[in-house]
Scaffold this active site. Structure first.
Site, PDB file in Angstrom:
ATOM      1  N   ASP A   1      -6.924  -1.802   2.343  1.00 54.49           N
ATOM      2  CA  ASP A   1      -7.261  -0.984   3.329  1.00 54.49           C
ATOM      3  C   ASP A   1      -7.728  -1.603   4.493  1.00 54.49           C
ATOM      4  O   ASP A   1      -8.566  -2.513   4.539  1.00 54.49           O
ATOM      5  CB  ASP A   1      -8.559  -0.175   2.896  1.00 54.49           C
ATOM      6  CG  ASP A   1      -8.638   1.324   3.211  1.00 54.49           C
ATOM      7  OD1 ASP A   1      -7.708   1.817   3.906  1.00 54.49           O
ATOM      8  OD2 ASP A   1      -9.498   1.952   2.792  1.00 54.49           O
TER       9      ASP A   1
ATOM     10  N   ASP B   1      -9.530  -0.695   8.030  1.00 55.32           N
ATOM     11  CA  ASP B   1     -10.020   0.320   8.868  1.00 55.32           C
ATOM     12  C   ASP B   1     -10.597  -0.174  10.022  1.00 55.32           C
ATOM     13  O   ASP B   1     -11.471  -1.142  10.063  1.00 55.32           O
ATOM     14  CB  ASP B   1     -11.386   0.938   8.087  1.00 55.32           C
ATOM     15  CG  ASP B   1     -10.928   1.697   6.796  1.00 55.32           C
ATOM     16  OD1 ASP B   1      -9.512   2.059   6.832  1.00 55.32           O
ATOM     17  OD2 ASP B   1     -11.644   1.890   5.845  1.00 55.32           O
TER      18      ASP B   1
ATOM     19  N   ARG C   1      -6.727   1.394  -4.065  1.00 55.76           N
ATOM     20  CA  ARG C   1      -5.630   0.864  -3.180  1.00 55.76           C
ATOM     21  C   ARG C   1      -5.766  -0.700  -3.110  1.00 55.76           C
ATOM     22  O   ARG C   1      -6.500  -1.285  -3.376  1.00 55.76           O
ATOM     23  CB  ARG C   1      -6.017   1.450  -1.824  1.00 55.76           C
ATOM     24  CG  ARG C   1      -7.427   1.058  -1.229  1.00 55.76           C
ATOM     25  CD  ARG C   1      -8.425   1.700  -1.400  1.00 55.76           C
ATOM     26  NE  ARG C   1      -8.132   3.168  -1.342  1.00 55.76           N
ATOM     27  CZ  ARG C   1      -8.285   4.145  -0.419  1.00 55.76           C
ATOM     28  NH1 ARG C   1      -8.297   3.455   1.068  1.00 55.76           N
ATOM     29  NH2 ARG C   1      -7.930   5.040  -0.511  1.00 55.76           N
TER      30      ARG C   1
ATOM     31  N   ARG D   1       0.827  -1.340  -0.091  1.00 56.86           N
ATOM     32  CA  ARG D   1       0.014  -0.131  -0.010  1.00 56.86           C
ATOM     33  C   ARG D   1       0.988   1.141  -0.043  1.00 56.86           C
ATOM     34  O   ARG D   1       1.637   1.475   0.984  1.00 56.86           O
ATOM     35  CB  ARG D   1      -1.033  -0.107   1.384  1.00 56.86           C
ATOM     36  CG  ARG D   1      -1.598   1.429   1.437  1.00 56.86           C
ATOM     37  CD  ARG D   1      -2.841   1.368   0.914  1.00 56.86           C
ATOM     38  NE  ARG D   1      -3.406   2.601   1.116  1.00 56.86           N
ATOM     39  CZ  ARG D   1      -4.676   3.079   1.865  1.00 56.86           C
ATOM     40  NH1 ARG D   1      -4.742   1.908   3.033  1.00 56.86           N
ATOM     41  NH2 ARG D   1      -4.759   4.197   2.192  1.00 56.86           N
TER      42      ARG D   1
HETATM   43  N1  ROI Z   1     -15.518   1.993  -2.402  1.00 53.94           N
HETATM   44  C1  ROI Z   1     -15.761   0.744  -2.146  1.00 53.94           C
HETATM   45  N2  ROI Z   1     -16.890   0.008  -2.728  1.00 53.94           N
HETATM   46  N3  ROI Z   1     -15.148  -0.047  -1.142  1.00 53.94           N
HETATM   47  C2  ROI Z   1     -14.095   0.549  -0.508  1.00 53.94           C
HETATM   48  O1  ROI Z   1     -13.482  -0.215   0.425  1.00 53.94           O
HETATM   49  C3  ROI Z   1     -13.751   1.793  -0.681  1.00 53.94           C
HETATM   50  N4  ROI Z   1     -12.811   2.272   0.018  1.00 53.94           N
HETATM   51  C4  ROI Z   1     -12.149   3.656  -0.227  1.00 53.94           C
HETATM   52  C5  ROI Z   1     -13.028   4.421  -1.209  1.00 53.94           C
HETATM   53  C6  ROI Z   1     -12.099   5.239  -2.104  1.00 53.94           C
HETATM   54  C7  ROI Z   1     -13.802   5.591   0.010  1.00 53.94           C
HETATM   55  N5  ROI Z   1     -14.338   3.892  -1.723  1.00 53.94           N
HETATM   56  C8  ROI Z   1     -14.297   2.505  -1.596  1.00 53.94           C
HETATM   57  O2  ROI Z   1     -11.546   4.231   0.461  1.00 53.94           O
END
Ligand code: ROI
Length: 163
Positions: free
Chosen positions: A96, A98, A93, A83
């Site tokens: 991610d 979170d 990315r 990343r």
């Molecule tokens: N959109 C989707 N569908 N899933 C994600 O995990 C995701 N993550 C993000 C952004 C770019 C907001 N859009 C996303 O960070």
């Protein structure tokens, strides 16, 4: 021990494999016990549309790590998956991770906001979270099962299982 829900997302370099590898990494976190993970969901990008579709899932762990220690560990995993933190907001990315919820803690610090600021309106968070919980209550009193009923699924589909 805190119960923590973690959102996983990827839209680059074989996203489904990235999420499975990420789950394997979560299972190895120190001072933590992996509990469960949702199905693998495919979702349309939220934000800029000129990027590939996403794979998303939500995992649950129990941990003795402090919130910041956990954040450090998750960022270390993201970096190990290649990343690159770009200035571009909401871009594609590889991985991610979170922190969505930590028990019913509310944290607003420079590095960490819990509950995750956007989670209540994101179908790719609320649907997988509702799948692995039953009437989970957020610190503000809202109920995940109820939230799911109010959020459009935006074409979200289950495409597989994670182990
Ligand atoms: N959109 C989707 N569908 N899933 C994600 O995990 C995701 N993550 C993000 C952004 C770019 C907001 N859009 C996303 O960070």
């Amino acid at each position: 021990m805190n119960t923590v829900y973690i959102g996983l997302g990827s839209n680059l370099d074989k996203p489904a494999q990235q999420l499975q590898d990420a789950v394997s990494s979560l299972k190895k976190l120190p001072k933590s016990n992996f509990q469960q993970v949702s199905s693998l969901f495919a979702s349309k990008p939220m934000g800029p549309q000129d990027q590939p579709d996403y794979m998303n899932a939500v995992a649950c762990i129990k941990t003795e790590l402090s919130p910041i220690e956990l954040l450090d560990q998750l960022q270390k995993i993201e970096l190990s998956f290649g990343r690159i933190r770009k200035d571009e907001r909401w871009g594609a990315r590889v991985l991610d991770l979170d922190i969505l919820l930590i028990d019913d803690l509310v944290i607003e610090s420079e590095r960490l906001t819990v509950p995750h600021y956007g989670m209540k309106v994101r179908e790719f968070v609320i649907y997988p979270l509702a799948q692995i919980t039953q009437d989970l209550m957020l610190p503000d009193g809202s109920n995940v099962t109820q939230l799911q009923k109010t959020i459009n699924d935006n074409g979200l589909i289950i495409v597989g299982e994670l182990r």
